[in-house]
Scaffold this motif. Sequence first.
Motif, PDB file in Angstrom:
ATOM      1  N   GLY A 174       0.782  -0.936  -0.016  1.00  0.00           N
ATOM      2  CA  GLY A 174       0.115   0.067   0.047  1.00  0.00           C
ATOM      3  C   GLY A 174       1.255   1.629   0.152  1.00  0.00           C
ATOM      4  O   GLY A 174       0.620   1.958   0.562  1.00  0.00           O
ATOM      5  N   ILE A 175       2.200   0.937  -0.723  1.00  0.00           N
ATOM      6  CA  ILE A 175       2.489   2.724  -0.550  1.00  0.00           C
ATOM      7  C   ILE A 175       2.699   2.543  -1.855  1.00  0.00           C
ATOM      8  O   ILE A 175       3.212   1.783  -2.711  1.00  0.00           O
ATOM      9  CB  ILE A 175       4.022   2.375   0.649  1.00  0.00           C
ATOM     10  CG1 ILE A 175       5.008   1.049   0.446  1.00  0.00           C
ATOM     11  CG2 ILE A 175       3.629   2.357   2.287  1.00  0.00           C
ATOM     12  CD1 ILE A 175       5.820   1.010   1.018  1.00  0.00           C
ATOM     13  N   ALA A 176       3.795   3.807  -2.595  1.00  0.00           N
ATOM     14  CA  ALA A 176       4.335   4.604  -3.949  1.00  0.00           C
ATOM     15  C   ALA A 176       5.111   4.874  -3.262  1.00  0.00           C
ATOM     16  O   ALA A 176       5.510   5.418  -2.138  1.00  0.00           O
ATOM     17  CB  ALA A 176       2.789   5.198  -4.401  1.00  0.00           C
ATOM     18  N   VAL A 177       6.189   4.525  -3.645  1.00  0.00           N
ATOM     19  CA  VAL A 177       8.264   4.884  -3.572  1.00  0.00           C
ATOM     20  C   VAL A 177       8.366   5.136  -5.070  1.00  0.00           C
ATOM     21  O   VAL A 177       8.441   4.836  -5.686  1.00  0.00           O
ATOM     22  CB  VAL A 177       8.987   4.028  -3.357  1.00  0.00           C
ATOM     23  CG1 VAL A 177      10.183   3.977  -3.299  1.00  0.00           C
ATOM     24  CG2 VAL A 177       8.360   2.668  -1.833  1.00  0.00           C
ATOM     25  N   SER A 194       2.916  11.151   5.177  1.00  0.00           N
ATOM     26  CA  SER A 194       2.747  10.973   6.586  1.00  0.00           C
ATOM     27  C   SER A 194       3.055  10.132   7.017  1.00  0.00           C
ATOM     28  O   SER A 194       3.179   9.909   8.974  1.00  0.00           O
ATOM     29  CB  SER A 194       1.389  11.010   6.552  1.00  0.00           C
ATOM     30  OG  SER A 194       0.774   9.723   6.300  1.00  0.00           O
ATOM     31  N   ASN A 195       3.502   9.244   6.470  1.00  0.00           N
ATOM     32  CA  ASN A 195       4.660   7.951   6.541  1.00  0.00           C
ATOM     33  C   ASN A 195       5.765   7.845   6.905  1.00  0.00           C
ATOM     34  O   ASN A 195       6.615   7.077   7.924  1.00  0.00           O
ATOM     35  CB  ASN A 195       4.140   7.156   5.002  1.00  0.00           C
ATOM     36  CG  ASN A 195       2.855   5.865   5.330  1.00  0.00           C
ATOM     37  OD1 ASN A 195       2.295   6.385   5.766  1.00  0.00           O
ATOM     38  ND2 ASN A 195       3.197   5.954   3.980  1.00  0.00           N
ATOM     39  N   GLY A 196       6.255   9.676   6.579  1.00  0.00           N
ATOM     40  CA  GLY A 196       7.558   9.591   6.960  1.00  0.00           C
ATOM     41  C   GLY A 196       8.797   8.742   6.522  1.00  0.00           C
ATOM     42  O   GLY A 196       9.870   8.850   7.595  1.00  0.00           O
ATOM     43  N   ALA A 197       8.889   7.858   6.113  1.00  0.00           N
ATOM     44  CA  ALA A 197       9.438   6.615   5.056  1.00  0.00           C
ATOM     45  C   ALA A 197      10.241   6.786   3.892  1.00  0.00           C
ATOM     46  O   ALA A 197      10.113   7.605   2.910  1.00  0.00           O
ATOM     47  CB  ALA A 197       9.063   5.517   5.189  1.00  0.00           C
ATOM     48  N   GLY A 198      11.747   6.474   3.506  1.00  0.00           N
ATOM     49  CA  GLY A 198      12.160   6.598   3.230  1.00  0.00           C
ATOM     50  C   GLY A 198      13.823   7.015   3.174  1.00  0.00           C
ATOM     51  O   GLY A 198      14.101   6.290   4.662  1.00  0.00           O
ATOM     52  N   PHE A 199      14.944   6.766   2.274  1.00  0.00           N
ATOM     53  CA  PHE A 199      15.894   6.586   2.407  1.00  0.00           C
ATOM     54  C   PHE A 199      17.143   7.003   1.101  1.00  0.00           C
ATOM     55  O   PHE A 199      16.275   7.583   0.224  1.00  0.00           O
ATOM     56  CB  PHE A 199      16.048   5.349   2.385  1.00  0.00           C
ATOM     57  CG  PHE A 199      16.250   4.602   1.251  1.00  0.00           C
ATOM     58  CD1 PHE A 199      17.412   3.712   0.195  1.00  0.00           C
ATOM     59  CD2 PHE A 199      15.653   3.570   1.154  1.00  0.00           C
ATOM     60  CE1 PHE A 199      17.163   3.945  -0.900  1.00  0.00           C
ATOM     61  CE2 PHE A 199      15.100   2.569  -0.690  1.00  0.00           C
ATOM     62  CZ  PHE A 199      16.499   2.850  -1.252  1.00  0.00           C
TER      63      PHE A 199
END
Length: 209
Positions: A174-177, A194-199
């Motif tokens: 359910g995420i789009a990167v 809102s997920n605050g995710a990444g690298f």
Amino acid sequence: MLLRIRRLAPLCGVVALTAAVAGCSTDSPTAAPATSTNTVAVTSSAPASASPAEPGTGAADPTADQQTTEPDVGTLPISAFGEEAGYSFGTPSGQIQCRASSSTLACQTRGRPHTVTTDSLCKILLGQEQGRVDLFGYLEGGTLPCATVSQGEAYQSPHTLQYGQRVIFQLDQGIAVTCASAMDGITCTDTDPSNGAGFFLSVDLFTQL
């Protein structure tokens, strides 16, 4: 009162003449408008105008004709990176290679192992990861990026994500990167802030965002 007006009249004429001359200057270049297509939005800067000759030389600066160009900026369709088992891309240097399936997005720096913070480890191979990680991203269907040791053979993508370009991968969890390529490395982020995710990943550094 009449005397003051007569004294100011010549001064006003000089100001008007100065303003008229300044309005005719062409030293500042005008930026070219951005262009776009249906699939790739491209932005580039207009070439700089030639510098005027230095006083007394009678010749223009020999570097004045050199032009600087910025990398293209655009979002490419995911179809541009298709392969048999999903999608893949490499950076222009070839030192970072990434693959995406329906549930994973994994990037390798094979031959360039990293040391990362303990919180950044995937903890897939307990006791074997720290100081040796070379596989990064959304692994084993997770929603947070992490780092571990790659297993099996290194892969080499036939596709290149050029500096300044980006591509979006939809994952089953359910995420789009969105992954964007730049000269200092790649940045992959969840398109939902809102997920605050990444690298961020380079040949020397891995950082969770």
